[in-house]
Design an enzyme around this catalytic site. Structure first.
Site, short mmCIF file in Angstrom:
data_model
loop_
_atom_site.label_atom_id
_atom_site.label_comp_id
_atom_site.label_asym_id
_atom_site.label_seq_id
_atom_site.Cartn_x
_atom_site.Cartn_y
_atom_site.Cartn_z
N GLU A 181 0.83 -1.21 0.00
CA GLU A 181 0.00 0.00 0.00
C GLU A 181 0.87 1.26 0.00
O GLU A 181 0.63 2.20 0.77
CB GLU A 181 -0.95 -0.02 1.21
CG GLU A 181 -1.98 -1.14 1.13
CD GLU A 181 -2.91 -1.20 2.33
OE1 GLU A 181 -2.43 -0.92 3.45
OE2 GLU A 181 -4.08 -1.53 2.16
N GLU A 261 -7.09 -7.47 -0.61
CA GLU A 261 -7.52 -7.40 0.79
C GLU A 261 -9.01 -7.11 0.83
O GLU A 261 -9.43 -5.95 0.86
CB GLU A 261 -6.75 -6.31 1.56
CG GLU A 261 -5.32 -6.64 1.88
CD GLU A 261 -4.69 -5.63 2.84
OE1 GLU A 261 -5.44 -4.81 3.43
OE2 GLU A 261 -3.46 -5.66 2.99
#
Length: 570
Positions: A181, A261
């Protein structure tokens, strides 16, 4: 005649080898899908962090994941878990990553490896070792030369270990994530990502799929994606699936749709309510994702436990508790839940579920109360905890400089306090040497010896009968009247407790750390105030967890599915 047999045998072996299809995994941009062994492939995966589950239970958890219909698992590699001190690597016991990968392979599960170097994961310092900060000028997660040099050295240890476990080499690893991320980080350093790409290719070769994961928005993908790394996204249940995948398409116009995710629950913070996401909400969005033919990883499928000091924190500073239950399909202790069966039912609509029995929830036992006795305050046993004695400095040293310490100067009124004596404490070492042995040793005479409000060690013993099949069993420990501290059982650092803050009141105790042959040694370090002056000086082992207690909460509870709140903080 013998001379003719050898060439014929060799030819036969070559012919057999030629008839075996070559293992391969890659991306087909024309069909917009992954391709495994030459055939289109869609994976349904679930996250399990080997660092949060005892090795003893790896097989049980992996089999439960397989029986839920998963094709793959996803796991992080925390750098600081394996190199806690510079140049000292540990891949043994609960840290035996290669054994974990082999177990996954033996269970019939593929692996998506998130190799870092930064992982987030609500893990201490996002997996980065604290010793990196010894270089004051270092810029983490960037092309800073000191940081990259450390990363290159670490990856030079980790990635060669991973290469034999890649799918095309006969192992389970089909994909490897680079960084984590990164689009949520302020640096936006493309040279850093290019350096990582080059480093990963150098050690893993050109065949393995390398990818990134970022929030499902062009804002996050702008700095998180890089050509040469396949860009995937993450998003929560209950949202707009179409819009989320359109964000991925802004970086990857073709290729497989991937949610790396898909949140089955959410993380907790001390002082806030336990996060709960309804099973039907998760199941409904999972159905929408799978109906699109997209690939998905359920984060988390089992959360596990932040043993020892491994729990992380978000910014503005909000620390996670010891439990990483996550309201996942498998509980912190690996128990089957309503959510497990709800998601298994959805998965069964899109693929054949494996035949066989699902491993049952493990039994738990309430061993009852254990009386503790006071060993001494931290100051009283300071000479035992700090063999090397004090470090003297005009101004206080930082944690990294001292391995523990303050982060800035201290003032009294407007005067800066100077001429410090600081004691590095080897607390885990003292516990492993059996702190009970210090009861009769001379102690420093400081303060009120009857005080129960200073950081103090307490010890006790739990006896479990031997000769009973399948004993010891899993259990939970709770702390009635205690405030905040740390607990060890037989030298194993179980983690932090903070019942005065909540929401977690009990800590999970896996059976593998318990003994029935001899009494179990328990050490508690209470940092603030124990109940021992006014009520029973005891802890209690119970058979049910309580991680959702209604204690003291902040009014502004954190939002679900919002992790990078530090952006707003900045």
């Amino acid at each position: 005649m013998l001379r003719l047999l050898f060439p014929l045998a060799a030819l036969s072996a070559l012919l057999r080898a030629a008839s075996i299809p070559q293992r391969s995994f890659g991306i087909d941009y024309d069909c917009g899908c992954f391709v495994k062994d030459g055939e289109p492939f869609r994976y349904i995966s679930g996250s399990i962090h080997y660092s949060r589950v005892p090795r003893y239970y790896w097989k049980d958890r992996l089999l439960k994941m397989k029986m839920a219909g998963l094709d793959a698992i996803q796991t992080y590699v925390p750098w600081n878990y394996h190199e806690p001190q510079l140049g000292m690597y540990d891949f043994s016991g609960d840290k035996d990553l290669e054994y974990f990968l082999q177990l996954a392979n033996d269970t019939g599960l593929l692996v998506i490896l998130r190799a870092g170097p930064y992982i987030c994961a609500e893990w201490d310092m996002g997996g980065l070792p604290a010793w990196l900060l010894e270089k004051k000028s270092i810029v983490l997660r960037s092309s800073d030369s000191d940081y990259l040099a450390a990363v290159e050295k670490w990856m030079g240890v980790l990635l060669p270990k991973m290469r034999p476990h890649l799918y095309h080499n006969g192992g389970p690893i089909i994909m490897v994530q680079v960084e984590n991320e990164y689009g949520s980080y302020f640096a936006c350093d493309y040279d850093y990502l290019r350096s990582l790409l080059k480093l990963f290719r150098q050690h893993l070769g050109d065949e393995v799929v390398l990818f990134t994961t970022d929030g499902a928005s062009q804002f996050h993908l702008r700095c998180g994606a890089l050509q040469g790394l396949y860009a995937t996204v993450d998003f929560a249940p209950g949202g707009n699936v179409t819009a989320a995948f359109l964000a991925q398409r802004s970086s990857e116009p073709t290729g497989p749709l991937v949610n790396s995710e898909f949140y089955t629950g959410w993380l907790d913070h001390w002082g806030h309510r336990h996060s709960v996401v309804p099973a039907q909400t998760v199941a409904k969005t999972l159905d929408e994702i799978l109906a699109r033919g997209a690939n998905v990883n359920l984060y988390m499928f089992i959360g596990g436990t932040n043993f020892a000091y491994w729990n992380g924190a978000n910014m503005p500073y909000m620390p996670q508790p010891t439990s990483y239950d996550y309201d996942a399909p498998l509980s912190e202790a690996g128990d089957l839940t309503e959510k497990y069966f709800a998601l298994r039912e959805v998965i069964g609509m899109y693929k054949q579920l494996p035949e066989g029995l699902i491993p049952p929830t493990t039994p738990k036992f309430a061993y009852g109360k254990v009386r503790l006795q006071k060993v001494g305050t931290v100051v009283e046993v300071l000479d035992t905890l700090s063999h090397e004695g004090p470090v003297k400095s005009t101004y206080p040293l930082t944690f990294v400089q001292l391995k523990q310490g303050l982060v800035s100067n201290l003032t009294l009124d407007e005067d800066i306090l100077v001429e410090w004596e600081m004691y590095p404490l080897d607390i885990d070492g003292a516990v492993n040497r059996d702190i009970n042995g210090y009861l009769d040793l001379p102690k420093r005479s400081v303060g009120n010896p009857l005080s129960y409000e200073a950081p103090t060690f307490y010890t006790g013993r739990l006896s479990i009968p031997g000769g009973i099949p399948d004993w010891p069993q899993d259990t939970y420990v709770k702390f009635p009247g205690w405030t905040k501290g740390q607990i060890w059982i037989n030298g194993f650092n179980l983690g932090r407790y903070w019942p005065a803050r909540g929401p977690q009141l009990t800590l999970f105790v896996p059976r593998n750390i318990l003994l029935s042959s001899v009494p179990n040694n328990i050490t508690v370090l209470e940092l603030e105030r124990s109940p021992c002056r006014t009520q029973a000086c005891e802890i209690e082992f119970v058979d049910k967890p309580n991680i959702n207690a209604t204690t003291q909460y902040e009014n502004d509870a954190p939002q679900l599915f919002v992790r990078d709140t530090w952006l707003n903080h900045l």
